[in-house]
Design a protein around this motif. Structure first.
Motif, PDB file in Angstrom:
ATOM      1  N   THR A 141       2.073   1.695   0.927  1.00  0.00           N
ATOM      2  CA  THR A 141       1.219   1.637   2.117  1.00  0.00           C
ATOM      3  C   THR A 141      -0.137   2.267   1.841  1.00  0.00           C
ATOM      4  OG1 THR A 141       3.178   1.762   3.551  1.00  0.00           O
ATOM      5  CG2 THR A 141       1.047   2.271   4.541  1.00  0.00           C
ATOM      6  N   LYS A 142      -0.112   3.412   1.173  1.00  0.00           N
ATOM      7  CA  LYS A 142      -1.366   4.084   0.824  1.00  0.00           C
ATOM      8  C   LYS A 142      -2.208   3.224  -0.111  1.00  0.00           C
ATOM      9  CE  LYS A 142      -3.156   8.386  -1.144  1.00  0.00           C
ATOM     10  NZ  LYS A 142      -2.795   9.682  -1.780  1.00  0.00           N
ATOM     11  N   GLN A 143      -1.542   2.597  -1.091  1.00  0.00           N
ATOM     12  CA  GLN A 143      -2.254   1.742  -2.047  1.00  0.00           C
ATOM     13  C   GLN A 143      -2.879   0.546  -1.343  1.00  0.00           C
ATOM     14  OE1 GLN A 143       0.186   0.383  -5.286  1.00  0.00           O
ATOM     15  NE2 GLN A 143      -1.270  -1.186  -5.916  1.00  0.00           N
ATOM     16  N   PHE A 144      -2.102  -0.129  -0.469  1.00  0.00           N
ATOM     17  CA  PHE A 144      -2.610  -1.304   0.240  1.00  0.00           C
ATOM     18  C   PHE A 144      -3.729  -0.917   1.207  1.00  0.00           C
ATOM     19  CE2 PHE A 144       1.798  -3.378  -0.307  1.00  0.00           C
ATOM     20  CZ  PHE A 144       1.435  -3.805  -1.569  1.00  0.00           C
ATOM     21  N   THR A 145      -3.590   0.259   1.836  1.00  0.00           N
ATOM     22  CA  THR A 145      -4.626   0.712   2.763  1.00  0.00           C
ATOM     23  C   THR A 145      -5.940   0.950   2.038  1.00  0.00           C
ATOM     24  OG1 THR A 145      -2.947   1.767   4.165  1.00  0.00           O
ATOM     25  CG2 THR A 145      -5.225   2.476   4.456  1.00  0.00           C
ATOM     26  N   GLU A 146      -5.850   1.603   0.869  1.00  0.00           N
ATOM     27  CA  GLU A 146      -7.059   1.859   0.084  1.00  0.00           C
ATOM     28  C   GLU A 146      -7.708   0.559  -0.366  1.00  0.00           C
ATOM     29  OE1 GLU A 146      -5.772   4.381  -3.053  1.00  0.00           O
ATOM     30  OE2 GLU A 146      -5.702   6.203  -1.808  1.00  0.00           O
ATOM     31  N   TYR A 148      -7.397  -2.370   1.104  1.00  0.00           N
ATOM     32  CA  TYR A 148      -7.933  -3.044   2.286  1.00  0.00           C
ATOM     33  C   TYR A 148      -9.271  -2.434   2.700  1.00  0.00           C
ATOM     34  CZ  TYR A 148      -8.410  -4.424   7.181  1.00  0.00           C
ATOM     35  OH  TYR A 148      -8.882  -4.905   8.367  1.00  0.00           O
ATOM     36  N   GLU A 149      -9.333  -1.101   2.740  1.00  0.00           N
ATOM     37  CA  GLU A 149     -10.579  -0.434   3.130  1.00  0.00           C
ATOM     38  C   GLU A 149     -11.698  -0.730   2.141  1.00  0.00           C
ATOM     39  OE1 GLU A 149      -9.582   3.654   3.517  1.00  0.00           O
ATOM     40  OE2 GLU A 149      -8.624   3.418   5.496  1.00  0.00           O
ATOM     41  N   LYS A 150     -11.349  -0.777   0.852  1.00  0.00           N
ATOM     42  CA  LYS A 150     -12.348  -1.093  -0.163  1.00  0.00           C
ATOM     43  C   LYS A 150     -12.862  -2.515   0.018  1.00  0.00           C
ATOM     44  CE  LYS A 150     -13.031  -1.093  -5.182  1.00  0.00           C
ATOM     45  NZ  LYS A 150     -12.387  -0.866  -6.504  1.00  0.00           N
ATOM     46  N   ASN A 151     -11.955  -3.443   0.297  1.00  0.00           N
ATOM     47  CA  ASN A 151     -12.339  -4.839   0.520  1.00  0.00           C
ATOM     48  C   ASN A 151     -13.189  -4.971   1.778  1.00  0.00           C
ATOM     49  OD1 ASN A 151     -12.305  -7.679   0.040  1.00  0.00           O
ATOM     50  ND2 ASN A 151     -10.696  -7.899   1.576  1.00  0.00           N
ATOM     51  N   MET A 152     -12.803  -4.253   2.835  1.00  0.00           N
ATOM     52  CA  MET A 152     -13.576  -4.300   4.075  1.00  0.00           C
ATOM     53  C   MET A 152     -14.979  -3.737   3.880  1.00  0.00           C
ATOM     54  SD  MET A 152     -11.878  -5.732   6.561  1.00  0.00           S
ATOM     55  CE  MET A 152     -11.396  -6.897   5.280  1.00  0.00           C
TER      56      MET A 152
END
Length: 295
Positions: A141-146, A148-152
């Motif tokens: 979850t932490k990896q996907f969140t990071e 996602y935020e980087k992509n955003m």
């Protein structure tokens, strides 16, 4: 045969011959009857002393018999001690091997128990707490969140061209190149500065006193263009407010990719003026975007 020997040597030879004959007799009788060494020697002694013998001969034969018995007894004890020692060493070696194997099995079992403690892999246990699974989910979850935020963040940094004009439609259309992360309030300030030469009275107004209308929809100040584009906010007829096309442009010797909006022209109007004419067309068709419907 014994003429040239003295008495002592003769006695010594006779003793040796007597002992050899006794040992041979003992072995033969033991093999035939299975008797003990002591019984055999006693019988041999009696047979040798039957009749008239001197005291020295009797004594000598008795000593020979006892010596042979003692030697056989010592030999038997030594053989038994050797066998006991061999058995002891063998048991010790077997015990050491079994202990080593058992220790390895126990260690392996402990590792398996720790790995699968409280869990049966043949049973569906997804509904039960699992520290390893929860930790792995948390890490993913932490990896996907990071990611996602980087992509955003990369998307928010993208450039877009927005067309706008003053609401009365009498002025020419202007274009501002901004980043998607720009809020509506920030855009109004940039647009006000762009047209302030043509509309000097706008110097008395701040972005809070102005409205931005895009395709019959009033855009709240707190929204940014990225949110409007990402959520695909629609107008009253159900079409997206903005529809962009990718273009490559040259600026300062570098090539950029820019999303250009050609179908929608935003309008800027003062809030007080909108309140006065909101019942008149086209203002009567305008409505405020409710971003909560798209989240």
């Amino acid at each position: 045969m014994y003429k040239d020997l003295d008495i002592n040597e003769l006695e010594k030879i006779k003793k040796e011959e007597a002992m050899l004959s006794l040992k041979k007799a003992t072995t033969n009788m033991k093999e035939r009857f299975g008797q003990s060494n002591q019984d055999i020697l006693e019988e041999e002694f009696k047979s040798k002393t039957v009749g008239l013998v001197t005291r020295e001969e009797f004594k000598r034969k008795r000593e020979n018999i006892d010596r042979i018995y003692v030697q056989d007894l010592q030999k038997k004890q030594e053989e038994e001690e050797r066998k006991k020692l061999e058995q002891k060493l063998k048991r010790k070696s077997e015990y050491k091997l079994k202990t080593s194997l058992l220790s390895f099995d126990l260690e392996q079992q402990e590792l398996d128990d720790k790995k699968n403690y409280g869990k049966d892999n043949s049973v569906d246990t997804l509904y039960l707490p699992d520290m390893n699974r929860e930790k792995k989910i948390e890490e993913l979850t932490k990896q996907f969140t990071e990611e996602y935020e980087k992509n955003m963040e990369l998307q928010r940094e993208q450039l877009i061209d927005i067309k706008f004009k003053y609401w009365d439609a009498q002025t020419c259309t202007r274009t501002l190149r901004i980043r998607k992360k720009t809020t509506i309030k920030e855009f109004l300030e940039l647009a006000r500065r762009e047209i302030i030469r043509d509309f000097g009275f706008l110097t008395e107004f701040s972005p809070d006193d102005l409205l931005l209308v895009a395709n019959t929809m009033i855009l709240p100040h707190k929204l940014c263009f990225h949110d409007i584009i990402a959520y695909k906010v629609k107008n009253r007829s159900g079409d997206p407010i903005f529809q962009f096309e990718q273009r490559k442009v040259q600026a300062r010797g570098k090539e950029y990719e820019v999303e250009v909006e050609n179908k929608t022209t935003c309008r800027i109007i003062e809030k007080f003026r909108y309140e006065k004419i909101k019942h008149i067309y086209p203002c009567s068709k305008w409505e405020v975007v409710d971003i909560n419907k798209y989240q």
